[in-house]
Design an enzyme around this catalytic site. Sequence first.
Site, PDB file in Angstrom:
ATOM      1  N   LEU A  75       2.488  -1.121   0.851  1.00 59.40           N
ATOM      2  CA  LEU A  75       3.440  -2.215   1.123  1.00 59.40           C
ATOM      3  C   LEU A  75       4.143  -2.216  -0.332  1.00 59.40           C
ATOM      4  O   LEU A  75       3.526  -2.440  -1.234  1.00 59.40           O
ATOM      5  CB  LEU A  75       2.795  -3.593   1.433  1.00 59.40           C
ATOM      6  CG  LEU A  75       1.865  -3.687   2.764  1.00 59.40           C
ATOM      7  CD1 LEU A  75       1.578  -5.177   2.961  1.00 59.40           C
ATOM      8  CD2 LEU A  75       2.956  -3.350   3.688  1.00 59.40           C
ATOM      9  N   SER A  76       5.497  -1.998  -0.305  1.00 54.57           N
ATOM     10  CA  SER A  76       6.270  -2.103  -1.434  1.00 54.57           C
ATOM     11  C   SER A  76       6.254  -3.602  -2.023  1.00 54.57           C
ATOM     12  O   SER A  76       5.940  -4.471  -1.154  1.00 54.57           O
ATOM     13  CB  SER A  76       7.673  -1.649  -1.202  1.00 54.57           C
ATOM     14  OG  SER A  76       7.868  -0.352  -0.550  1.00 54.57           O
TER      15      SER A  76
END
Length: 423
Positions: A75-76
């Site tokens: 997940l950025s």
Amino acid sequence: MTDAALADDQAVRLRNKVIDDLVAAGTIVSPAIEAAMRRVPREAFAPEAELSAVYHPWNGLVTKRDADGRSLSSLSAPQAQAHMLEQARIEPGMTVLEVGSGGMNAAYLAELVGPSGRVVTVDIDEFVTMRASRFLAEAGYADVRVVLADAKAGVPRFAPYDRALVTLGTWDIPPAWRDQLVEGGRLVVPLQVMGLMRTVAFEKAGDLLVSDSSKLFGFVPMQGAGAHDSVELALAGGAVTLIFDEGAPADPAALDGVFDTEPFVVDSGAGLRMGEPWATMQMWLATTVPGFCRLRVDHDLNEAAARPLPGATVGCAVVEGGSVAYVATRQLDGDDLTLDVHAYGPDAAGLAETVVEQLRVWDRDHRGGPGPRYLVLPAGTPDTELPAADRVINKIHSRVVLSWPRPAHSASDQDIAHQPFPR
């Protein structure tokens, strides 16, 4: 209050705190993006992680690693996601393609396009798409189309797209990503050039992609047909590794023993303040000096070496024949840093002066500036059809043309190549 209710309350507080911080920092400027990021429960897409890690504003969260521990999916960070969403300029009713799934960013996109729009997210890894499908449905975004496929081909079934967001680091831009966009559509992609990655926003103009913004961020690399392997050259008994994304030396043996001699050191006169980013400096050298590469130092091996590399390196170097030069910082009084060039090999003095000259140009004209403009053309474009530029990088599917905006305080004839690309 139950434990579940307490956790929900803590998640909401952390979510709002992250968004407040990003608004205050100027990363989020759009009310629509602010509202979307406040509505989507980020924790629903990483249920195994601690809330403090899920809601760290600047750090991503790895969700899958390979056998060697390298990140395959993540997940950025909220900061990176917010910036890409701002770059994309998404409006209600649009059709949006996301390359690289996970669910979190697709949920933001679904909020932004609304019930009249469409979001398609594609990933090559079935583990990732299965998680994304499940988490999106549980969070109330079951209308997002999750596709298992090699994203190099895009997803033609739902094309054309008004916007395409690539959430994986990519070395090249496959033609499908451009061709499946509407005219004037926008592609936001973490593009790696000379080993340096920036999230670049492009607008489609015929068979061209023209940049209008870029930002330094790191992303997990693309897998499948679009994957790219760098060339790594270990020197000094493994203490130093030179990493080439383009232009690896034709004769690596010429560098054998290059670090066994005393370095030729030059103070460039260019400098930084502690904490000031140097991303434009690295990109300027990559653009203007042939033989640019990344430099990685194993600190334990370096300290144990008979002749350790001196200086705090900034992770970049230049190779020419049998000579190498790298940039290092040296602290002056207070928070001031100067940039020294350490050069080794038969032409150490000449190579050092070449790098120093460009550091001085960067310091004078581009320090603190926006960085280069990118123009991406099809791979077969002849040289005669390329605009004036500082550097052309040839990849498999594209030719990436880099040019720097003209400095505001300079109008010499030599600055003509730094004008923005024509639109």
